[in-house]
Design a protein around this motif. Sequence first.
Motif, mmCIF file in Angstrom:
data_model
loop_
_atom_site.group_PDB
_atom_site.id
_atom_site.type_symbol
_atom_site.label_atom_id
_atom_site.label_comp_id
_atom_site.label_asym_id
_atom_site.label_seq_id
_atom_site.Cartn_x
_atom_site.Cartn_y
_atom_site.Cartn_z
ATOM 1 N N TRP A 26 -4.497 3.596 -11.372
ATOM 2 C CA TRP A 26 -4.877 2.427 -10.576
ATOM 3 C C TRP A 26 -4.321 2.445 -9.157
ATOM 4 C CZ3 TRP A 26 -0.924 -0.437 -8.654
ATOM 5 C CH2 TRP A 26 0.318 -0.276 -9.256
ATOM 6 N N THR A 27 -3.338 3.295 -8.860
ATOM 7 C CA THR A 27 -2.678 3.218 -7.559
ATOM 8 C C THR A 27 -3.582 3.620 -6.404
ATOM 9 O OG1 THR A 27 -1.724 5.411 -7.934
ATOM 10 C CG2 THR A 27 -0.340 3.502 -8.450
ATOM 11 N N GLU A 28 -4.379 4.661 -6.584
ATOM 12 C CA GLU A 28 -5.261 5.081 -5.485
ATOM 13 C C GLU A 28 -6.332 4.049 -5.169
ATOM 14 O OE1 GLU A 28 -8.160 8.720 -4.056
ATOM 15 O OE2 GLU A 28 -7.020 8.926 -5.904
ATOM 16 N N PRO A 29 -7.110 3.552 -6.157
ATOM 17 C CA PRO A 29 -8.098 2.527 -5.816
ATOM 18 C C PRO A 29 -7.465 1.246 -5.271
ATOM 19 C CG PRO A 29 -8.290 3.130 -8.143
ATOM 20 C CD PRO A 29 -7.224 3.974 -7.544
ATOM 21 N N ALA A 30 -6.278 0.883 -5.748
ATOM 22 C CA ALA A 30 -5.611 -0.314 -5.216
ATOM 23 C C ALA A 30 -5.209 -0.086 -3.761
ATOM 24 C CB ALA A 30 -4.391 -0.657 -6.064
ATOM 25 N N SER A 31 -4.740 1.105 -3.427
ATOM 26 C CA SER A 31 -4.376 1.419 -2.041
ATOM 27 C C SER A 31 -5.595 1.400 -1.130
ATOM 28 C CB SER A 31 -3.704 2.786 -1.967
ATOM 29 O OG SER A 31 -2.475 2.769 -2.632
ATOM 30 N N VAL A 32 -6.700 1.939 -1.604
ATOM 31 C CA VAL A 32 -7.933 1.945 -0.805
ATOM 32 C C VAL A 32 -8.430 0.516 -0.586
ATOM 33 C CG1 VAL A 32 -10.358 2.651 -0.815
ATOM 34 C CG2 VAL A 32 -8.588 4.296 -1.460
ATOM 35 N N TYR B 9 -15.804 -5.105 -1.629
ATOM 36 C CA TYR B 9 -16.624 -5.400 -0.452
ATOM 37 C C TYR B 9 -16.283 -6.753 0.176
ATOM 38 C CZ TYR B 9 -19.287 -1.445 -2.092
ATOM 39 O OH TYR B 9 -19.657 -0.188 -2.490
ATOM 40 N N THR B 10 -15.405 -7.522 -0.433
ATOM 41 C CA THR B 10 -15.053 -8.817 0.142
ATOM 42 C C THR B 10 -14.343 -8.717 1.494
ATOM 43 O OG1 THR B 10 -13.078 -8.922 -1.243
ATOM 44 C CG2 THR B 10 -15.045 -10.079 -2.042
ATOM 45 N N PRO B 11 -13.591 -7.645 1.776
ATOM 46 C CA PRO B 11 -13.036 -7.547 3.130
ATOM 47 C C PRO B 11 -14.119 -7.482 4.211
ATOM 48 C CG PRO B 11 -11.921 -5.993 1.684
ATOM 49 C CD PRO B 11 -13.061 -6.588 0.912
ATOM 50 N N LEU B 12 -15.267 -6.904 3.888
ATOM 51 C CA LEU B 12 -16.383 -6.885 4.842
ATOM 52 C C LEU B 12 -16.856 -8.303 5.147
ATOM 53 C CD1 LEU B 12 -18.598 -3.962 3.504
ATOM 54 C CD2 LEU B 12 -17.544 -4.109 5.764
ATOM 55 N N MET C 161 0.832 -1.179 0.000
ATOM 56 C CA MET C 161 0.000 0.000 0.000
ATOM 57 C C MET C 161 0.881 1.249 0.000
ATOM 58 S SD MET C 161 -3.144 0.918 2.499
ATOM 59 C CE MET C 161 -2.532 2.114 3.617
ATOM 60 N N THR C 162 1.911 1.221 0.809
ATOM 61 C CA THR C 162 2.819 2.365 0.868
ATOM 62 C C THR C 162 3.533 2.559 -0.459
ATOM 63 O OG1 THR C 162 3.119 1.972 3.219
ATOM 64 C CG2 THR C 162 4.757 3.346 2.144
ATOM 65 N N ALA C 163 3.939 1.465 -1.076
ATOM 66 C CA ALA C 163 4.628 1.558 -2.365
ATOM 67 C C ALA C 163 3.694 2.124 -3.438
ATOM 68 C CB ALA C 163 5.150 0.190 -2.786
ATOM 69 N N PHE C 164 2.424 1.693 -3.430
ATOM 70 C CA PHE C 164 1.473 2.221 -4.412
ATOM 71 C C PHE C 164 1.270 3.722 -4.223
ATOM 72 C CE2 PHE C 164 -0.961 -2.051 -4.937
ATOM 73 C CZ PHE C 164 0.114 -2.564 -5.623
ATOM 74 N N THR C 165 1.124 4.135 -2.984
ATOM 75 C CA THR C 165 0.910 5.554 -2.702
ATOM 76 C C THR C 165 2.151 6.367 -3.073
ATOM 77 O OG1 THR C 165 -0.614 4.974 -0.924
ATOM 78 C CG2 THR C 165 0.256 7.209 -0.917
ATOM 79 N N ALA C 166 3.334 5.842 -2.743
ATOM 80 C CA ALA C 166 4.569 6.539 -3.111
ATOM 81 C C ALA C 166 4.695 6.649 -4.630
ATOM 82 C CB ALA C 166 5.771 5.802 -2.521
ATOM 83 N N TRP C 167 4.319 5.566 -5.319
ATOM 84 C CA TRP C 167 4.372 5.591 -6.777
ATOM 85 C C TRP C 167 3.431 6.666 -7.327
ATOM 86 C CZ3 TRP C 167 3.772 0.594 -10.168
ATOM 87 C CH2 TRP C 167 4.061 0.880 -11.487
ATOM 88 N N GLN C 168 2.243 6.777 -6.728
ATOM 89 C CA GLN C 168 1.295 7.776 -7.188
ATOM 90 C C GLN C 168 1.820 9.193 -6.944
ATOM 91 O OE1 GLN C 168 -2.654 7.491 -5.629
ATOM 92 N NE2 GLN C 168 -3.408 9.142 -6.889
#
Length: 146
Positions: free
Chosen positions: A21-27, A107-110, A1-8
């Motif tokens: 794609w980095t923001e939705p993947a991080s969320v 929603y699968t994490p829910l 998650m940190t790597a995706f955000t840093a990449w963004q």
Amino acid sequence: MTAFTAWQVWGRFVVNDSPSWTEPASVLMMGWFILLGSAVGVREGYHLGFDILVVVLPETPRRVLVTISDIAVTGFGGAMAWYGYQLAAGTWNNVSPALKIPVGISYTPLIVGGVLIVLFSLERILRRLAGLPEPHLEADPADSVA
């Protein structure tokens, strides 16, 4: 998650071409972290409950209050899993434009977190009924004020 955000951030402010794609993947990853972490919190006994009251009560009322708390948490986890399933099923045919995966996956994490919360709450109740120790509820004598 940190790597995706840093990449963004790198893409947005240095290269001036941010990947979509980095923001939705991080969320999505954050949802997994939070909901699996909350299930672990239930397993370890760190969820909301009667914690202040239970450490000063005698054994029987303490067990009753903690069991009531675990029953409430079990119901919450069950509702989380059920309504998470309904959200996932209702949005499964929609595709995320950024990730190119079904929206229902978000929603699968829910569902997984809710099922784990139910299982861990039931485990706590069954351990209590079997008379097994609950070390997270025992008052530490070193913490008492003399």
